[in-house]
Structures are given as structure tokens and as C-alpha cells.
Design a protein around this motif. Sequence first.
Motif, short mmCIF file in Angstrom:
data_model
loop_
_atom_site.label_atom_id
_atom_site.label_comp_id
_atom_site.label_asym_id
_atom_site.label_seq_id
_atom_site.Cartn_x
_atom_site.Cartn_y
_atom_site.Cartn_z
N GLU A 153 23.05 -40.05 -13.66
CA GLU A 153 22.36 -40.88 -14.64
C GLU A 153 20.88 -40.52 -14.72
O GLU A 153 20.29 -40.47 -15.80
CB GLU A 153 22.54 -42.36 -14.29
N ILE A 154 20.28 -40.26 -13.60
CA ILE A 154 18.86 -39.86 -13.57
C ILE A 154 18.68 -38.52 -14.28
O ILE A 154 17.76 -38.36 -15.07
CB ILE A 154 18.35 -39.80 -12.11
N HIS A 155 19.58 -37.58 -14.02
CA HIS A 155 19.48 -36.28 -14.69
C HIS A 155 19.63 -36.42 -16.20
O HIS A 155 19.00 -35.69 -16.95
CB HIS A 155 20.55 -35.31 -14.16
N LYS A 156 20.45 -37.37 -16.63
CA LYS A 156 20.65 -37.58 -18.06
C LYS A 156 19.45 -38.23 -18.73
O LYS A 156 19.08 -37.87 -19.83
CB LYS A 156 21.87 -38.50 -18.28
N ARG A 157 18.83 -39.20 -18.06
CA ARG A 157 17.85 -40.06 -18.72
C ARG A 157 16.39 -39.81 -18.39
O ARG A 157 15.53 -40.15 -19.17
CB ARG A 157 18.16 -41.52 -18.41
N LEU A 158 16.10 -39.29 -17.22
CA LEU A 158 14.71 -39.19 -16.80
C LEU A 158 14.05 -37.97 -17.43
O LEU A 158 14.63 -36.88 -17.47
CB LEU A 158 14.61 -39.13 -15.28
N PHE A 159 12.87 -38.13 -17.90
CA PHE A 159 12.15 -37.07 -18.60
C PHE A 159 11.57 -36.01 -17.67
O PHE A 159 11.19 -34.94 -18.11
CB PHE A 159 11.03 -37.66 -19.46
N MET A 160 11.48 -36.29 -16.38
CA MET A 160 10.96 -35.31 -15.43
C MET A 160 12.09 -34.43 -14.91
O MET A 160 13.23 -34.84 -14.88
CB MET A 160 10.31 -36.02 -14.24
N ASN A 161 11.74 -33.23 -14.47
CA ASN A 161 12.72 -32.32 -13.90
C ASN A 161 12.84 -32.61 -12.40
O ASN A 161 11.93 -32.30 -11.64
CB ASN A 161 12.30 -30.87 -14.14
N LEU A 162 13.92 -33.20 -12.00
CA LEU A 162 14.17 -33.54 -10.60
C LEU A 162 15.43 -32.82 -10.16
O LEU A 162 16.53 -33.37 -10.25
CB LEU A 162 14.32 -35.06 -10.43
N PRO A 163 15.31 -31.59 -9.68
CA PRO A 163 16.50 -30.77 -9.47
C PRO A 163 17.35 -31.14 -8.27
O PRO A 163 18.57 -31.06 -8.34
CB PRO A 163 15.92 -29.36 -9.31
N ASN A 164 16.76 -31.54 -7.16
CA ASN A 164 17.53 -31.74 -5.93
C ASN A 164 17.30 -33.12 -5.33
O ASN A 164 16.18 -33.61 -5.30
CB ASN A 164 17.13 -30.69 -4.89
N PHE A 165 18.38 -33.69 -4.82
CA PHE A 165 18.33 -34.99 -4.18
C PHE A 165 18.93 -34.86 -2.78
O PHE A 165 20.12 -34.59 -2.66
CB PHE A 165 19.12 -36.03 -4.98
#
Length: 189
Positions: A153-165
Motif C-alpha cells: 500500500e505504501i509503494h502504491k500511494r506514497l510519493f517518495m521512493n522507499l525501496p526497502n523495508f
Amino acid sequence: MIFSIYNNLKCAYKVTPDEDKLMQVSDKLLMGVNGDSGDIAQFSQFINKNLKLYSIKNGYQLDTKAAVHFTRTTMADILRRENPFILNLLIAGFDEKEGGQLYTMDFLASCVRLPFAAHGFGGLMSIGILSQYYKPTLSEVEAFEVIKLCVREIHKRLFMNLPNFGVKTVSKDGIKTLPTISQASFVGK
């Protein structure tokens, strides 16, 4: 950053690839921190070193509740006296008597124990998912799948590039690092 608890198992994940914001404070105590990088480093090290000093002096580690109380008191004192740290914390631990525990603390040193929690931009998108799927009886595998739903959901909606969790758990066996969740985790799904 998001951090959730499932009965005696805590799962957490971070959003910054170059630094680990999930710090091991003791054998069964994990602290997730978000805020300014300098504040994170200074405050986390201060708490970590003081809890280690306590265990060296007294021959035992503080339980989760006592460590949270020390952290909250420290943050409140600094807030009143000095230039305050602008941090949000999630502290997860496991004690033999109490089992798994999760506390959330904001930059004003208000603190509460919760069954699951999330903070940061990703937390705003994930709290509904955590609320929907939370059950005290989830296994580690099921909890990991719920976290993957949050990351998707974060990858779909968040405008920042957050590649790894990164994901870590706290249980009666101590702290364990689980596989990193990335975009490749969702290929073909």
C-alpha cells in the motif's frame, strides 16, 4: 516507519535504506525511531548506553515497562530543560511475565501501550490495514504477510521512493531479522 505487534511477536519495518532505525536496546528490547537524523543518533545512543550501564551495575536488565519509563522520563526532562528531541518512538519488548509489549511515544513524551501501532507517512496508510488484520493469535508468517500488505500500500500511494523495508521481530527467543521487503517481493502477485 511502521511497527506492529502480534501477541508475543513484534514486527517492525523501516523506510530508510542507508540507516537502521530499529535499534536493539537489549536482548529482548527493540526501539524504532523516526525524526531528525542527529536526534535519532544522539537520543538512541544515550538510552542504549544508559540501559547497558544499568545492567552492568545491577547485574540484570530492565524489563520493557521499566525501560519505557526511563526513556519517557528522559525525553520529558530534556523537553523541559534543553533543546528538545523531535522524535517519535515505538518500543517493543518481551518479558517472561508480561509477554510481548508495544509502546508508542511521541516527541512530547506522551506514551501509551497498544496492541499495534504505526507512525510516519507510511503509518497513516497502514493503520487501517493493521486494524483490519490484527488478531492476537497471528503467527510470525501471518504477521509478515500483513506487513507486506502495508508495504504494498505504501509503494502504491506514497510519493517518495522507499525501496526497502527491513523487518525485525522480538519474541521469547530474542530479536531476529526477517527478509527485507522490496518491490521484487510483489512481482507476479
